[in-house]
Design a protein around this motif. Sequence first.
Motif, PDB file in Angstrom:
ATOM      1  N   HIS B 171       0.860  -1.184   0.000  1.00  0.00           N
ATOM      2  CA  HIS B 171       0.000   0.000   0.000  1.00  0.00           C
ATOM      3  C   HIS B 171       0.903   1.242   0.000  1.00  0.00           C
ATOM      4  O   HIS B 171       0.750   2.138  -0.819  1.00  0.00           O
ATOM      5  CB  HIS B 171      -0.888  -0.045   1.254  1.00  0.00           C
ATOM      6  N   ASN B 180       1.121   3.706  -3.322  1.00  0.00           N
ATOM      7  CA  ASN B 180       0.754   3.109  -4.608  1.00  0.00           C
ATOM      8  C   ASN B 180      -0.728   3.309  -4.918  1.00  0.00           C
ATOM      9  O   ASN B 180      -1.552   3.340  -4.006  1.00  0.00           O
ATOM     10  CB  ASN B 180       1.072   1.609  -4.587  1.00  0.00           C
ATOM     11  N   ILE B 182      -3.407   1.693  -5.307  1.00  0.00           N
ATOM     12  CA  ILE B 182      -3.747   0.286  -5.096  1.00  0.00           C
ATOM     13  C   ILE B 182      -5.037  -0.128  -5.801  1.00  0.00           C
ATOM     14  O   ILE B 182      -5.173  -1.271  -6.213  1.00  0.00           O
ATOM     15  CB  ILE B 182      -3.796  -0.089  -3.604  1.00  0.00           C
ATOM     16  N   THR B 186      -5.080  -3.048  -8.553  1.00  0.00           N
ATOM     17  CA  THR B 186      -5.971  -4.190  -8.328  1.00  0.00           C
ATOM     18  C   THR B 186      -6.844  -4.436  -9.546  1.00  0.00           C
ATOM     19  O   THR B 186      -6.994  -5.577 -10.003  1.00  0.00           O
ATOM     20  CB  THR B 186      -6.849  -3.936  -7.084  1.00  0.00           C
ATOM     21  N   VAL B 198      -2.671  -6.894  -0.941  1.00  0.00           N
ATOM     22  CA  VAL B 198      -2.102  -5.593  -0.610  1.00  0.00           C
ATOM     23  C   VAL B 198      -1.407  -5.699   0.739  1.00  0.00           C
ATOM     24  O   VAL B 198      -2.031  -6.103   1.731  1.00  0.00           O
ATOM     25  CB  VAL B 198      -3.188  -4.491  -0.568  1.00  0.00           C
ATOM     26  N   CYS B 216      -9.403  -5.802  -3.748  1.00  0.00           N
ATOM     27  CA  CYS B 216      -8.356  -6.822  -3.620  1.00  0.00           C
ATOM     28  C   CYS B 216      -8.918  -8.090  -2.971  1.00  0.00           C
ATOM     29  O   CYS B 216     -10.063  -8.114  -2.511  1.00  0.00           O
ATOM     30  CB  CYS B 216      -7.192  -6.265  -2.785  1.00  0.00           C
TER      31      CYS B 216
END
Lengths: 136, 405
Positions: B171, B180, B182, B186, B198, B216
């Motif tokens: 993360h 990031n 995320i 994902t 993650v 995620c």
Amino acid sequence: MSLPSTTEIIEDLEFFDDWEDRYKYIIDLGKSLPAMDDELKTELRLVKGCQSSVWIEPGEAGDRMTFIVDSDAIIVRGLLALVMAAYDNKTAADINAFDIDAYFSELDLERHLSPTRGNGLKSIVARIQAMAKAAL
Amino acid sequence: MSFDVTAIRKEFPILERKIDGKPLIYLDNAATTQKPQCVIDAIVDYYTQCNANVHRGAHQLADEATRRFENARDIIAQFLNAKARHEVIWTSGTTESINIVAHGLTKLLKAGDEVVVTAMEHHANLVTWQQACLQAGASLHIAPISDLGELDLDAFDALLNENTKMVAFPHVSNALGSVNPIKRLTQKAKEVGAWVLVDGAQGAAHGDIDVQDIGCDFYAFSAHKIYGPMGVGILWGREEVLADWPVWQTGGEMISRVSYSESSWNVLPYRLEAGTPNVGDAIAMGAAIKWYSELDQAAVQAHEKALMMSATEQAMAFDGLRIIGNAHHKVGAISFVMDSGHPADIGFLLDRQGIAIRTGDHCAQPLMDRFQVPGTARASFAVYNTLEEVDALFEALRKVKTMLA
């Protein structure tokens, strides 16, 4: 230049009462420690700490054991100089007889020699002691 | 709600400590945060009032312990916006959480499968997958990062294909502070049908987490980096995935029925919680998350952003200092090196001035190699740090520079 003796170092460090002067002294010792040639700094001579690296190359001069040591951290170089004052150019019997723990506790620097500091110094001391024992 | 850092500091007894007579300035929060009194109280209260093994005792203490333990699970589920409470698995921390997933993955991978991680992993989110791949004959692919310390999104996308079975990324980078994207990562991984983990070790304490929104399959984090105790953490997993994930350790609560020839496993969450759980610390983690969640999140984030901005500005103006990791979106930590000394020297000399930072490779050796540094000095911030402490750090760094000159 040649390094001061262990007795001189203990006397010098006793003279300073504030931490800055003590550290400046150790930093200066670190600067005066002869550097190891970069090509000698191989995996074989490396004692890896998690915060800094230390290298050691043993040698001999007659019946005396000699060591070239180096670190990428200047304060660790200074601490190595303290170790060299005790061990470099000494006989195996001298090295064996020297009470390094008492020396460090007199220097009042134990905090920096604790294994958790990951500075590689404890390993260097252990390695030199093992070499001296083997040479007896 | 407003935000009063002085009031918050009073909740952390350790911040009263002196180091060699100087007030402690604790800037090693990415390693572990300090704990507020309510978390310490939760541990003491558990052991003084209701210590008992959970789920099995036929007595009042066991009932109370179980209730508090399961209540803590509810707090975590709510914090993550999990769809169901049984998606929350107690672990010993991020590393164990990732290991549970990687261990299961080893049994699901086959030769030719691929796993993707990033070049900014700490070892827990690298070595785990590396070993899983080695065992299964699968291949590990590393998504590169830029000189700024940002993930190269095009290169990341290019690594994904129908063979990609697992994609794992942090993360927030522990060594660089880079955040990031995320949700975007994902989505891309999901397009090729991969599972997504993650690593939230550094993310959980620095922003809102909504696992359903992220999309995620797994989210892992530790209590001790978000004001909770050490030795406990969370693996959140999507129910559909977790329900059949190969069990990792066997014994204790995770078993449904045993004969000498075979066993069947309990349902979620217990099937992945072998042995007696760390009940007291789990309850204290619940207290920590509750405490943290009740803070004004917008104000907390604004405060931490102000700390980061001040640190970054002062670092950029500091002659002979170079920031490692200049991602546009960073939280929590600033990593740097100095011309005048090795990171270990910086750490030694700051410590003597009462300032705690981390130095070294941050358990991310390949990342240090990427930036061609032996390690960095890292100052990392938490909710209780002040702008004065940031100023004190740079004042102390000026002294470090003078001393090493």
